[in-house]
Design a protein around this motif. Structure first.
Motif, PDB file in Angstrom:
ATOM      1  N   GLU A  11       0.858  -1.180   0.000  1.00 43.17           N
ATOM      2  CA  GLU A  11       0.000   0.000   0.000  1.00 43.17           C
ATOM      3  C   GLU A  11       0.897   1.234   0.000  1.00 43.17           C
ATOM      4  O   GLU A  11       1.822   1.345   0.793  1.00 43.17           O
ATOM      5  CB  GLU A  11      -0.905   0.037   1.238  1.00 43.17           C
ATOM      6  CG  GLU A  11      -1.764   1.291   1.310  1.00 43.17           C
ATOM      7  CD  GLU A  11      -2.665   1.324   2.540  1.00 43.17           C
ATOM      8  OE1 GLU A  11      -3.150   2.417   2.888  1.00 43.17           O
ATOM      9  OE2 GLU A  11      -2.869   0.256   3.146  1.00 43.17           O
ATOM     10  N   GLY A  12       0.636   2.139  -0.928  1.00 45.49           N
ATOM     11  CA  GLY A  12       1.426   3.366  -0.988  1.00 45.49           C
ATOM     12  C   GLY A  12       0.967   4.369   0.052  1.00 45.49           C
ATOM     13  O   GLY A  12      -0.208   4.408   0.422  1.00 45.49           O
ATOM     14  N   MET A  13       1.885   5.181   0.541  1.00 48.85           N
ATOM     15  CA  MET A  13       1.531   6.237   1.485  1.00 48.85           C
ATOM     16  C   MET A  13       0.769   7.346   0.772  1.00 48.85           C
ATOM     17  O   MET A  13       0.883   7.527  -0.445  1.00 48.85           O
ATOM     18  CB  MET A  13       2.784   6.800   2.154  1.00 48.85           C
ATOM     19  CG  MET A  13       3.465   5.818   3.080  1.00 48.85           C
ATOM     20  SD  MET A  13       4.786   6.572   4.048  1.00 48.85           S
ATOM     21  CE  MET A  13       5.252   5.169   5.077  1.00 48.85           C
ATOM     22  N   SER A  14      -0.005   8.105   1.534  1.00 47.81           N
ATOM     23  CA  SER A  14      -0.766   9.201   0.959  1.00 47.81           C
ATOM     24  C   SER A  14       0.183  10.308   0.505  1.00 47.81           C
ATOM     25  O   SER A  14       1.327  10.377   0.970  1.00 47.81           O
ATOM     26  CB  SER A  14      -1.740   9.760   1.997  1.00 47.81           C
ATOM     27  OG  SER A  14      -1.013  10.412   3.030  1.00 47.81           O
ATOM     28  N   PRO A  15      -0.270  11.177  -0.401  1.00 44.63           N
ATOM     29  CA  PRO A  15       0.584  12.293  -0.829  1.00 44.63           C
ATOM     30  C   PRO A  15       1.097  13.127   0.340  1.00 44.63           C
ATOM     31  O   PRO A  15       2.243  13.568   0.342  1.00 44.63           O
ATOM     32  CB  PRO A  15      -0.341  13.101  -1.743  1.00 44.63           C
ATOM     33  CG  PRO A  15      -1.285  12.088  -2.298  1.00 44.63           C
ATOM     34  CD  PRO A  15      -1.525  11.135  -1.157  1.00 44.63           C
ATOM     35  N   ALA A  16       0.249  13.326   1.346  1.00 43.53           N
ATOM     36  CA  ALA A  16       0.662  14.128   2.501  1.00 43.53           C
ATOM     37  C   ALA A  16       1.768  13.428   3.281  1.00 43.53           C
ATOM     38  O   ALA A  16       2.767  14.038   3.662  1.00 43.53           O
ATOM     39  CB  ALA A  16      -0.532  14.395   3.413  1.00 43.53           C
ATOM     40  N   GLU A  17       1.595  12.120   3.501  1.00 45.00           N
ATOM     41  CA  GLU A  17       2.618  11.352   4.222  1.00 45.00           C
ATOM     42  C   GLU A  17       3.923  11.344   3.438  1.00 45.00           C
ATOM     43  O   GLU A  17       5.013  11.372   4.019  1.00 45.00           O
ATOM     44  CB  GLU A  17       2.123   9.922   4.440  1.00 45.00           C
ATOM     45  CG  GLU A  17       0.970   9.806   5.413  1.00 45.00           C
ATOM     46  CD  GLU A  17       0.309   8.443   5.394  1.00 45.00           C
ATOM     47  OE1 GLU A  17      -0.274   8.059   6.427  1.00 45.00           O
ATOM     48  OE2 GLU A  17       0.352   7.766   4.352  1.00 45.00           O
ATOM     49  N   TYR A  18       3.803  11.304   2.124  1.00 47.04           N
ATOM     50  CA  TYR A  18       4.978  11.263   1.257  1.00 47.04           C
ATOM     51  C   TYR A  18       5.730  12.583   1.311  1.00 47.04           C
ATOM     52  O   TYR A  18       6.964  12.621   1.390  1.00 47.04           O
ATOM     53  CB  TYR A  18       4.527  10.962  -0.179  1.00 47.04           C
ATOM     54  CG  TYR A  18       5.655  10.762  -1.160  1.00 47.04           C
ATOM     55  CD1 TYR A  18       6.268  11.844  -1.777  1.00 47.04           C
ATOM     56  CD2 TYR A  18       6.099   9.489  -1.481  1.00 47.04           C
ATOM     57  CE1 TYR A  18       7.290  11.671  -2.685  1.00 47.04           C
ATOM     58  CE2 TYR A  18       7.118   9.303  -2.388  1.00 47.04           C
ATOM     59  CZ  TYR A  18       7.715  10.400  -2.995  1.00 47.04           C
ATOM     60  OH  TYR A  18       8.728  10.219  -3.886  1.00 47.04           O
ATOM     61  N   LYS A  19       5.001  13.693   1.262  1.00 50.07           N
ATOM     62  CA  LYS A  19       5.633  15.003   1.128  1.00 50.07           C
ATOM     63  C   LYS A  19       6.105  15.619   2.446  1.00 50.07           C
ATOM     64  O   LYS A  19       7.063  16.392   2.468  1.00 50.07           O
ATOM     65  CB  LYS A  19       4.672  15.973   0.434  1.00 50.07           C
ATOM     66  CG  LYS A  19       4.393  15.610  -1.023  1.00 50.07           C
ATOM     67  CD  LYS A  19       3.411  16.591  -1.652  1.00 50.07           C
ATOM     68  CE  LYS A  19       3.131  16.230  -3.102  1.00 50.07           C
ATOM     69  NZ  LYS A  19       2.155  17.160  -3.726  1.00 50.07           N
ATOM     70  N   ASN A  20       5.422  15.312   3.542  1.00 52.33           N
ATOM     71  CA  ASN A  20       5.769  15.996   4.801  1.00 52.33           C
ATOM     72  C   ASN A  20       6.731  15.211   5.680  1.00 52.33           C
ATOM     73  O   ASN A  20       6.870  15.493   6.865  1.00 52.33           O
ATOM     74  CB  ASN A  20       4.504  16.357   5.590  1.00 52.33           C
ATOM     75  CG  ASN A  20       3.726  15.129   6.062  1.00 52.33           C
ATOM     76  OD1 ASN A  20       4.256  14.023   6.099  1.00 52.33           O
ATOM     77  ND2 ASN A  20       2.475  15.329   6.425  1.00 52.33           N
ATOM     78  N   GLY A  21       7.402  14.240   5.096  1.00 50.26           N
ATOM     79  CA  GLY A  21       8.405  13.502   5.861  1.00 50.26           C
ATOM     80  C   GLY A  21       7.835  12.631   6.946  1.00 50.26           C
ATOM     81  O   GLY A  21       8.500  12.333   7.945  1.00 50.26           O
ATOM     82  N   GLY A  22       6.580  12.197   6.777  1.00 50.92           N
ATOM     83  CA  GLY A  22       5.958  11.313   7.765  1.00 50.92           C
ATOM     84  C   GLY A  22       5.520  12.030   9.030  1.00 50.92           C
ATOM     85  O   GLY A  22       5.494  11.423  10.104  1.00 50.92           O
TER      86      GLY A  22
END
Length: 280
Positions: free
Chosen positions: A101-112
């Motif tokens: 499952e891929g992480m959401s765009p927000a999780e991807y961009k904000n460093g978790g």
């Protein structure tokens, strides 16, 4: 990994390295044992305990000619047939139970930033590892002996996440994949940070059956990007989850094993270990 286990693993790795360098000479058991300063009997025992088979049989799974043979099979039908076989072979359950499952765009961009990540240090047949998980699945698994370095690499991937040293059920289930009996394995869930292209490549790696090999070009064709084999190679090299996503099963079209993020010697050991277990 205990001190003795680490010593035995290092000896096995050294033996494999020697045999690979002198494969055409077909060194005897006595010759290899001498190179790692063990008696032939002791070497045979620790090797068999680790690999589940004899040194001689193990070697066929990491030889160039064997690799070429596997690639010929793959070109015929084995690659596309991986999932069609269902559960007829326990050797393939290893991959059929891994879900990405891929992480959401927000999780991807904000460093978790919103992620809580549990991590733990453990052992595997191929050396010490660090494994980390979110509430959705495994997000990181890497071979690393130095705990400080391992944790630092994990935090670099998710600089804004909250970290806790804790082993959870997701990790326990994932680590059970190193056992022989994959009939009892529950679905291993992965929660990964990657581009759409990377996720597509990582998912395609799961269709390479255990004990088999593929090439960068074949994977590029599999995802309908035949000219993107270099980009495929880059995506494979950025795989964040060792072993569970089997990037070690991708080799050069010549049959040479090629590089590996966690060391070419370890790649040889994993390929040989998988080959010996699926042949039983």
């Amino acid at each position: 990994m205990s001190t003795q286990s680490q010593i035995d693993y290092n000896r096995i790795a050294k033996a494999i390295e020697y045999i690979q360098s002198n494969f055409k000479l077909q060194p005897s058991l006595e010759e290899v044992a001498e190179k790692i300063h063990l008696s032939p009997t002791h070497f045979q025992k620790i090797f068999t305990d680790w690999a589940g088979t004899s040194p001689k049989k193990f070697l066929q799974f990491i030889s160039l000619e064997h690799a070429k043979g596997l690639l010929k099979e793959e070109k015929l039908s084995i690659f596309d047939a991986a999932f069609e076989t269902g559960f007829s072979s326990t050797s393939r359950l290893h991959d059929l139970f891994v879900k990405i499952e891929g992480m959401s765009p927000a999780e991807y961009k904000n460093g978790g930033k919103s992620l809580v990540i549990n991590y733990n240090f453990s052992e595997s047949p191929f050396g010490n590892i660090i494994v980390a998980s979110t509430e959705k699945g495994i997000c990181h698994l890497a071979f690393e002996n130095d705990k400080e370095t391992a944790l630092g690499n994990l935090k670099t991937q998710f600089p804004n996440a909250s970290f806790f040293e804790k082993q959870d059920e997701l990790q326990k289930n994932a680590l059970s994949i190193f056992n022989k009996d994959w009939n009892r394995l529950n679905t291993v869930k992965l929660h990964l940070k990657g581009t759409d292209f990377q996720l597509k490549v990582w998912e395609s790696l799961l269709s390479i059956p255990m004990g088999k090999l593929s090439t960068y070009g074949s994977l590029a064709e599999k995802i309908n990007s035949p000219k993107a084999y270099r980009a495929v190679g880059t995506a494979i090299g950025s795989n964040p989850v060792a072993f569970l996503i089997p990037c070690h099963r991708v080799i050069q079209s010549s049959g040479n094993l090629g590089g590996y993020h966690w060391g070419s010697d370890r790649k040889q050991l994993i390929i040989g270990w998988e080959g010996s277990h699926t042949s039983n």
